[in-house]
Design a protein around this motif. Structure first.
Motif, PDB file in Angstrom:
ATOM      1  N   SER A 209       2.894   0.138  -5.527  1.00  0.00           N
ATOM      2  CA  SER A 209       1.670   0.580  -4.867  1.00  0.00           C
ATOM      3  C   SER A 209       0.671   1.215  -5.819  1.00  0.00           C
ATOM      4  O   SER A 209      -0.398   1.670  -5.393  1.00  0.00           O
ATOM      5  CB  SER A 209       2.010   1.579  -3.753  1.00  0.00           C
ATOM      6  N   THR A 214      -6.010  -2.653  -2.271  1.00  0.00           N
ATOM      7  CA  THR A 214      -5.620  -1.880  -1.100  1.00  0.00           C
ATOM      8  C   THR A 214      -4.715  -2.654  -0.159  1.00  0.00           C
ATOM      9  O   THR A 214      -3.738  -2.113   0.364  1.00  0.00           O
ATOM     10  CB  THR A 214      -6.880  -1.412  -0.351  1.00  0.00           C
ATOM     11  N   ILE A 215      -5.019  -3.929   0.070  1.00  0.00           N
ATOM     12  CA  ILE A 215      -4.240  -4.710   1.025  1.00  0.00           C
ATOM     13  C   ILE A 215      -2.794  -4.861   0.561  1.00  0.00           C
ATOM     14  O   ILE A 215      -1.854  -4.859   1.372  1.00  0.00           O
ATOM     15  CB  ILE A 215      -4.888  -6.099   1.256  1.00  0.00           C
ATOM     16  N   ASN A 217      -1.212  -2.638  -1.189  1.00  0.00           N
ATOM     17  CA  ASN A 217      -0.573  -1.348  -0.944  1.00  0.00           C
ATOM     18  C   ASN A 217      -0.044  -1.262   0.478  1.00  0.00           C
ATOM     19  O   ASN A 217       1.058  -0.757   0.722  1.00  0.00           O
ATOM     20  CB  ASN A 217      -1.554  -0.208  -1.211  1.00  0.00           C
ATOM     21  N   TYR A 218      -0.846  -1.750   1.434  1.00  0.00           N
ATOM     22  CA  TYR A 218      -0.392  -1.750   2.832  1.00  0.00           C
ATOM     23  C   TYR A 218       0.838  -2.636   3.005  1.00  0.00           C
ATOM     24  O   TYR A 218       1.765  -2.290   3.744  1.00  0.00           O
ATOM     25  CB  TYR A 218      -1.522  -2.230   3.752  1.00  0.00           C
ATOM     26  N   VAL A 221       3.945  -0.816   1.447  1.00  0.00           N
ATOM     27  CA  VAL A 221       4.388   0.300   2.284  1.00  0.00           C
ATOM     28  C   VAL A 221       4.997  -0.222   3.581  1.00  0.00           C
ATOM     29  O   VAL A 221       5.984   0.333   4.088  1.00  0.00           O
ATOM     30  CB  VAL A 221       3.220   1.259   2.564  1.00  0.00           C
ATOM     31  N   GLY A 222       4.420  -1.304   4.131  1.00  0.00           N
ATOM     32  CA  GLY A 222       4.980  -1.898   5.345  1.00  0.00           C
ATOM     33  C   GLY A 222       6.387  -2.426   5.124  1.00  0.00           C
ATOM     34  O   GLY A 222       7.271  -2.263   5.975  1.00  0.00           O
ATOM     35  N   LEU A 264       2.961   6.069   6.759  1.00  0.00           N
ATOM     36  CA  LEU A 264       1.506   6.228   6.751  1.00  0.00           C
ATOM     37  C   LEU A 264       1.086   7.377   5.838  1.00  0.00           C
ATOM     38  O   LEU A 264       0.062   7.292   5.143  1.00  0.00           O
ATOM     39  CB  LEU A 264       0.994   6.473   8.170  1.00  0.00           C
ATOM     40  N   LYS A 267       1.163   6.186   2.311  1.00  0.00           N
ATOM     41  CA  LYS A 267       0.027   5.289   2.014  1.00  0.00           C
ATOM     42  C   LYS A 267      -1.285   6.054   1.901  1.00  0.00           C
ATOM     43  O   LYS A 267      -2.048   5.889   0.931  1.00  0.00           O
ATOM     44  CB  LYS A 267      -0.089   4.228   3.121  1.00  0.00           C
ATOM     45  N   ILE A 268      -1.575   6.905   2.858  1.00  0.00           N
ATOM     46  CA  ILE A 268      -2.885   7.557   2.909  1.00  0.00           C
ATOM     47  C   ILE A 268      -3.005   8.678   1.874  1.00  0.00           C
ATOM     48  O   ILE A 268      -4.040   8.833   1.223  1.00  0.00           O
ATOM     49  CB  ILE A 268      -3.153   8.100   4.332  1.00  0.00           C
ATOM     50  N   ALA A 272      -4.226   5.797  -1.321  1.00  0.00           N
ATOM     51  CA  ALA A 272      -5.608   5.531  -0.947  1.00  0.00           C
ATOM     52  C   ALA A 272      -6.465   6.255  -1.971  1.00  0.00           C
ATOM     53  O   ALA A 272      -6.207   7.412  -2.294  1.00  0.00           O
ATOM     54  CB  ALA A 272      -5.903   6.038   0.452  1.00  0.00           C
ATOM     55  N   PHE A 289      -9.932   1.921   2.059  1.00  0.00           N
ATOM     56  CA  PHE A 289      -8.744   1.610   2.855  1.00  0.00           C
ATOM     57  C   PHE A 289      -8.708   0.112   3.130  1.00  0.00           C
ATOM     58  O   PHE A 289      -9.722  -0.519   3.293  1.00  0.00           O
ATOM     59  CB  PHE A 289      -8.734   2.390   4.168  1.00  0.00           C
TER      60      PHE A 289
END
Length: 289
Positions: A209, A214-215, A217-218, A221-222, A264, A267-268, A272, A289
């Motif tokens: 990450s 950004t995508i 990273n999501y 984390v998912g 979350l 991630k945040i 971010a 984001f």
């Protein structure tokens, strides 16, 4: 003669025999080392030391520097009490890490009745350090061109508070609720062990990450959330289902919700750009984001 109210009765047969009084054949003498033990300062010990529980082993007393293998009691203030929770070697920890990342059997079966805190502690510590380093690298590359970057160690304290707090308090709370509803199979040490090894997936996720995309990273984390959530559900479902159906359903939903909150937050807060944990010096670009 006056007997002060007492009468003495003697049974004598017709021949004047007082009965069988030769007790020599019925006596048997044994050697005793009581005097020797007393002289040497030793106190005779009983071989029956009682039973033991799964979380607080019991036995004879032992000091913090004594041999715990002698079956002595381990007091809360002694080193031996805490050493028993770290009684694993590197090979065993490695085997458990592989079983957590690539589960084939139930992880509680892999533990073989010997859950540990050594692996969970160092795994969580590693996640904290990797989160700090990866988020620092991500923010370094995301800064505005020509703007000098200053390290923010608030990210380190934020990672420590998040990971240690989640790994310690959530299993304790779950164990307490299960005990409240009468679950006999709930074990505090096993709950702590499960949540600790479930954190292992966040190590590669945190490294990946660091990407400024950004995508991605999501996605990373998912994946981390999905793998760790399935690991926890698979191993905790038999324990949670020991309660009634409605309570078990509510507990499972809360577990998933809290774990999603952890994902979350990772991630945040750390991946971010312009993390809320980091200090805003007014020189960093807006969060993307």
């Amino acid at each position: 003669m006056t007997n002060n109210g007492y009468d003495v009765v003697v049974d004598v047969d017709d021949d004047g025999d007082l009965g069988h009084t030769d007790l020599t054949p019925d006596l048997e003498f044994h050697q005793s080392n009581y005097n020797a033990d007393t002289a040497s300062g030793k106190i005779p010990q009983s071989s029956n030391r009682g039973g033991s529980s799964s979380f607080f082993p019991s036995g004879g007393p032992s000091s913090s520097g004594g041999d715990s293998s002698s079956g002595g009691k381990r007091y809360l203030w002694s080193f031996d009490f805490y050493a028993q929770f770290f009684d694993v070697d590197t090979a065993e920890v490695t085997r458990r890490c592989w079983a957590a990342l690539f589960p084939k059997a139930m992880f509680l079966d892999v533990l073989e009745g010997n859950p540990d805190l050594y692996g969970p502690f160092w795994i969580t510590t590693t996640v904290v350090l990797i989160l700090f380093l990866s988020s620092t690298i991500a923010q370094y590359f995301a800064r505005a061109k020509g703007v000098p970057y200053s390290y923010d160690f608030g990210l380190l304290s934020g990672a420590a508070g998040l990971m240690y707090g989640y790994t310690a308090f959530i299993p304790v709370a779950l164990w307490g609720v299960l005990k409240w509803y009468g679950s006999e199979s709930a074990n505090l040490l096993e709950c702590l062990c499960l949540y600790g090894y479930a954190n292992l997936i966040w190590v590669p996720v945190a490294i990946a990450s660091a990407s400024p995309i950004t995508i991605l990273n999501y996605v990373f984390v998912g994946v981390g959330f999905g793998v760790s959530a399935m690991f926890l559900l698979r191993n905790l479902y038999p324990v949670v289902s020991a309660t009634d159906a409605k309570t078990a359903k509510v507990l499972l939903i809360i577990m998933i919700a809290l774990h999603a909150g952890l994902a979350l937050a990772i991630k945040i807060l750390f991946f971010a750009h312009g993390s809320p944990v980091a200090k805003d010096d007014g020189k960093k670009p807006d969060a993307m984001f």
